[in-house]
Design an enzyme around this catalytic site. Structure first.
Site, mmCIF file in Angstrom:
data_model
loop_
_atom_site.group_PDB
_atom_site.id
_atom_site.type_symbol
_atom_site.label_atom_id
_atom_site.label_comp_id
_atom_site.label_asym_id
_atom_site.label_seq_id
_atom_site.Cartn_x
_atom_site.Cartn_y
_atom_site.Cartn_z
ATOM 1 N N PRO A 123 8.970 -7.413 8.583
ATOM 2 C CG PRO A 123 10.697 -7.003 10.098
ATOM 3 C CD PRO A 123 9.206 -7.114 10.001
ATOM 4 C CG ASP A 142 1.541 -1.039 -11.863
ATOM 5 O OD1 ASP A 142 0.887 -0.077 -12.311
ATOM 6 O OD2 ASP A 142 1.055 -1.912 -11.124
ATOM 7 C CE LYS A 200 -1.826 -3.142 -9.156
ATOM 8 N NZ LYS A 200 -0.841 -2.074 -9.055
ATOM 9 C CE1 TYR A 249 -2.251 7.276 -7.810
ATOM 10 C CE2 TYR A 249 -3.828 9.081 -7.693
ATOM 11 C CZ TYR A 249 -3.554 7.732 -7.836
ATOM 12 O OH TYR A 249 -4.586 6.852 -7.983
ATOM 13 N N GLY A 260 5.050 -4.789 -0.468
ATOM 14 C CA GLY A 260 3.786 -5.286 -1.011
ATOM 15 C C GLY A 260 3.827 -5.363 -2.528
ATOM 16 N N GLY A 261 2.638 -5.289 -3.132
ATOM 17 C CA GLY A 261 2.527 -5.405 -4.583
ATOM 18 C C GLY A 261 3.271 -4.291 -5.314
ATOM 19 C CB SER A 307 -9.971 4.286 -9.287
ATOM 20 O OG SER A 307 -9.242 4.176 -10.491
ATOM 21 N NE ARG A 353 2.386 -2.728 9.070
ATOM 22 C CZ ARG A 353 1.123 -2.433 8.844
ATOM 23 N NH1 ARG A 353 0.525 -1.490 9.544
ATOM 24 N NH2 ARG A 353 0.439 -3.053 7.903
ATOM 25 C CG ASN A 391 -0.808 -2.771 -14.419
ATOM 26 O OD1 ASN A 391 -0.292 -3.418 -15.334
ATOM 27 N ND2 ASN A 391 -0.834 -1.455 -14.411
#
Ligand code: ATR
Length: 298
Positions: free
Chosen positions: A173, A123, A85, A241, A149-150, A34, A171, A106
């Protein structure tokens, strides 16, 4: 009260600890990579605030006990990352509208007097800032969202109401189906689930393609996306990133798409969290500098 405690807000449920710095952190698992501690500690230093931001790595089998303990630990606030989260939701005293809409938190702010926790989702703001700074428009556009996902939740919450239509490809559905079902009815109607490659081919071309999956984080990751996905002309955003250039970004650029990575989302979600905690403007330039230095080293 000792001299060292002067000017420090007393937390009535705590004994005097003698600690004068405010304490913040990031709760997640794993946390080794992180960049938030480097970014937030640079922000506190630049703003002249006596505070410390630390990693709080807790494994999933201990998370509930850890959250109960954290309530009495004197933290003034903390960030929450993968995979917690949603886990933190039942531990909150208040949920902000942004977090309620995204269904995920978050950033937690502890009230200095009562210790009560309010959950926010920065976010969503971070993703919108990324789009603004990259001059990427989404209003009325045809969008392909990879992942369910989140991170996909925050993306949807940021763009769904103003976008034209959104195709979600995941991936698994069924997870995309569930994500769609969570949306309010007018938004549900503009979301379509992509179930196979034929479906995908028939749904293009896309104006904006967003990768919210974790594919690309590891150097051995290969892009599992037919090249015709980039047959249109437009923009592509990878929320990853690090590395700065993923297979997704490479493919998008090769096809002539304007492609950016997620570093601005990380920066601006952090800046907004800083502002919620301190009620001071975030020193964004210092935060960006710390991020870039640490990304170079990573
Ligand atoms: P985050 O909070 O970062 O979104 P997450 O909720 O675990 O993390 O979601 C990860 C996303 O990446 C999911 O969409 C996941 O797909 P599944 O729902 O099928 O698990 C996707 N993902 C992770 N690894 C993948 C892989 N090897 N191939 C394709 N998709 C993958």
């Amino acid at each position: 009260m000792t001299d060292r405690m002067k000017g420090i807000p007393r937390r009535p449920w705590m004994d005097e600890s003698g600690m004068t710095s405010r304490l913040y952190g990031i709760l997640g698992h794993p946390l080794a990579h992180s960049l938030s501690p480097a970014m937030q500690n640079a922000a506190f230093a630049a703003a002249g605030i006596d505070a410390l931001y630390v990693p709080i790595a807790v494994s999933p089998d201990r998370i509930r006990a850890a959250l109960r303990g954290l309530k009495f630990s004197g933290f003034s606030g903390f960030n929450v990352t993968v995979p917690y989260k949603q886990t933190v939701l039942p531990f909150l005293d208040r949920v902000s509208p942004s977090a309620r809409a995204a269904g995920a938190v978050n950033t937690i702010v502890a009230d200095p007097k009562t210790g009560r926790w309010t959950g926010h989702n920065t976010d969503v703001y971070g993703f919108l800032e990324l789009l603004v700074r990259a001059r990427i428009s989404f209003a009325g556009k045809r969008i392909l969202l990879l992942g369910a996902g989140g991170a996909a939740r925050a993306v949807l919450s940021a763009i769904a109401s103003r976008s034209g239509s959104i195709m979600i490809r995941n991936r698994t559905p069924l997870r995309a189906v569930r994500l769609r079902a969570l949306q309010p009815s007018p938004i549900r109607q503009k979301i379509h689930i992509i179930r196979n490659d034929a479906n995908l081919a028939a749904s293009g071309p896309f104006d904006l393609i967003i990768n919210s999956t974790s594919v690309g984080l590891k150097s051995r990751d290969r892009l599992d996306l037919p090249s015709h996905v980039f047959d249109g002309a437009g923009a592509a955003v990878d929320l990853i990133y690090n590395p700065a250039v993923t297979p997704f970004i490479r493919a998008a650029r090769r096809a002539g798409y304007h492609a950016v990575n997620g570093v601005d989302m990380l920066l601006h979600q952090g800046a907004r969290a800083f502002e919620l905690w301190t009620r001071r403007p975030a020193p964004v330039a210092a935060m960006r500098r710390a991020l870039m230095e640490n990304l170079k080293r990573a």
